[in-house]
Design a protein around this motif. Structure first.
Motif, mmCIF file in Angstrom:
data_model
loop_
_atom_site.group_PDB
_atom_site.id
_atom_site.type_symbol
_atom_site.label_atom_id
_atom_site.label_comp_id
_atom_site.label_asym_id
_atom_site.label_seq_id
_atom_site.Cartn_x
_atom_site.Cartn_y
_atom_site.Cartn_z
ATOM 1 N N PRO A 1 -5.979 7.038 4.363
ATOM 2 C CA PRO A 1 -5.922 8.034 3.196
ATOM 3 C C PRO A 1 -6.295 9.601 3.646
ATOM 4 C CG PRO A 1 -7.013 5.948 2.640
ATOM 5 C CD PRO A 1 -6.583 5.670 4.200
ATOM 6 N N GLU B 1 -3.993 9.132 -4.825
ATOM 7 C CA GLU B 1 -5.358 9.328 -5.378
ATOM 8 C C GLU B 1 -6.351 10.025 -4.582
ATOM 9 O OE1 GLU B 1 -5.773 7.899 -8.416
ATOM 10 O OE2 GLU B 1 -3.626 7.516 -8.164
ATOM 11 N N LYS B 2 -6.481 10.030 -3.371
ATOM 12 C CA LYS B 2 -7.344 10.897 -2.659
ATOM 13 C C LYS B 2 -7.113 12.533 -2.846
ATOM 14 C CE LYS B 2 -9.855 11.428 1.677
ATOM 15 N NZ LYS B 2 -11.130 10.916 1.012
ATOM 16 N N ASP C 1 0.929 -1.355 -0.050
ATOM 17 C CA ASP C 1 0.108 -0.052 -0.005
ATOM 18 C C ASP C 1 0.787 1.238 0.228
ATOM 19 O OD1 ASP C 1 -2.449 -1.834 -0.010
ATOM 20 O OD2 ASP C 1 -2.462 -1.557 2.275
ATOM 21 N N ALA D 1 -3.100 5.194 -1.918
ATOM 22 C CA ALA D 1 -4.596 5.585 -1.694
ATOM 23 C C ALA D 1 -4.432 7.313 -1.147
ATOM 24 C CB ALA D 1 -5.153 4.943 -0.427
#
Length: 435
Positions: A331, A352-353, A118, A349
């Motif tokens: 995130p 992307e957020k 991750d 994540a």
């Protein structure tokens, strides 16, 4: 009669007593000023998010003071559960046998759903062992970028983008000086940017043994042809005004803010400072590379610090530490920290957020560091550096580079001297940590 009277009182007292007290752990950090306030806010938010654990955060001075203080505390049995240590202290922490609880072991034992994939490879690789296991949590990570004065570029007839290569930077600087700017560019953190990241960007070693990841018997090799070429160029540019040396840390910011120099190589985490202090529009671009030396530059390496878990506490304390580090990995927490501080988010994540929120679109250039770090997979030469006595080695490098900037030594002589003195530091560290 007395028993009948006392029984309701005893029941009432028991009912008023909490079923279980919070488990408290100590977290020592080196974040002062606004970054310290952000850190304290994150800790407070974690404490408010649940009632099982409580993290007590305390500022312990600069990076070096915080690390040495934690080591001293461990020896006296008063160590915190978590401590923030800068990247150049990684080898020291790893050598502290029995003092460190590796992150991958902590999370495997006390956290659900911990998945190393991750996290951004180019960030966590710096703080992983030879098998890729994460040793500490990458709390605040940054990488060097180039800031440029958009108004100055327009005035000098330059395109609205930073120079992609060092060759282009020289040409841009000359054009800026023709437009009456005092210098082309200045820099912060000269060793980190102009030797450590220069080497990574061009996929050449800074030291043997995979830049120290392969063992303590490493030797410095940053006096090779590429580094000599770059430092010699900067030495000539210093004479011509293309480059203006400002100091060993981030003193160069003042020359950029005052518009004396129209370009500034600095940490991506310097974005907040530039945004707050520059009274002009600015852009952010990747760190340049020598086009004559490499076709596709590699990733740069990171600076900043990580959170280390120290041994000597009970299992409940480690449950609390794992819960806090899991919270930091969320995130929304990572994205908020990234957007407020300028440090890199450490999970895919969170990237992307932040992108989905429109933050990068509203703040052009804030994704430059992410793209620079993730465009290529790290190599043995661009993974990072794992060197003992690294703070002392950087001080040696600073002194040697200054002898080039002031014309007292050639690039080759200065780098040779720095390598010789730096290797002596490595041998001292190796001897002190022999098993």
């Amino acid at each position: 009669m007395m028993t009948r009277k006392l029984l309701p009182l005893m029941i009432g007292a028991l009912a008023a007593t909490p079923a279980m007290a919070e488990t408290e752990i100590e977290f020592w950090h080196a974040m002062g000023g606004a970054l310290g306030e952000m850190t304290e806010d994150i800790v407070s938010d974690f404490n408010d998010s649940q009632d099982t654990y409580r993290v007590n955060a305390s500022y312990r001075g600069n990076y070096n003071d915080t690390m040495t203080g934690a080591i001293a505390a461990f020896r006296s049995g008063t160590q915190p559960t978590l401590v923030q240590v800068y990247e150049v202290g990684t080898a020291t922490m790893m050598a502290a046998e029995g003092a460190v609880y590796p992150l991958h072991e902590l999370m495997a034992a006390h956290a659900d759903g911990f998945e190393p994939s991750d996290y951004l490879t180019s960030v966590v690789g710096y703080y992983a062992d030879e098998s890729g296991n994460m040793l500490s949590f990458p709390y605040n990570s940054s990488t060097p970028v180039l800031y440029y004065n958009r108004g100055a570029f327009e005035e000098a007839g330059l395109p609205d983008r930073g120079p992609r290569t060092w060759e282009e930077l020289e040409a841009f600087s000359e054009q800026l000086m023709d437009a009456d700017y005092a210098c082309g560019f200045t820099t912060a953190w000269q060793s980190w940017i102009h030797l450590e990241n220069l080497s990574a960007r061009h996929d050449v070693p800074f030291a043997t043994q995979a830049n120290g990841f392969g063992g303590l018997d490493t030797e410095l090799v940053f006096n090779d042809e590429l580094q000599r070429h770059h430092i010699a160029a900067l030495g000539e540019w210093q004479k011509e005004g293309v480059f203006s040396y400002s100091g060993r840390t981030n003193e160069g910011s003042s020359k950029f803010y005052s518009e004396e120099c129209a370009m500034y190589t600095e940490s991506s985490a310097g974005y907040a400072g530039v945004n707050a202090n520059a009274d002009f529009a600015f852009g952010v671009s990747p760190l340049p590379y020598w086009e004559e030396r490499i076709d596709t530059p590699r990733n740069t390496i990171i600076g900043g610090a990580t959170l280390w878990t120290l041994r000597g506490h009970d299992e409940v304390a480690y449950e609390a530490a794992a819960a806090f580090l899991s919270y930091l990995s969320r995130p929304e927490v990572q994205a908020d920290w990234h957007q407020q501080s300028g440090y890199l988010p450490v999970t895919h994540a969170a990237v992307e957020k932040t992108r989905d929120s429109g933050f990068y679109a509203r703040n052009p250039g804030t994704d430059t560091a992410i793209e620079q770090m993730t465009a290529t997979e790290p190599t043995e030469n661009s993974r990072g550096l794992r060197l003992g006595n690294f703070p002392q080695i950087r001080a040696i490098i600073d002194e040697s580079l200054e002898s080039v900037w002031n014309g007292e030594a050639s690039a080759q002589d200065a780098l040779d001297r720095a390598v010789e003195r730096g290797n002596a530091q490595l041998r001292r560290f190796e001897k002190a940590n022999e098993r």
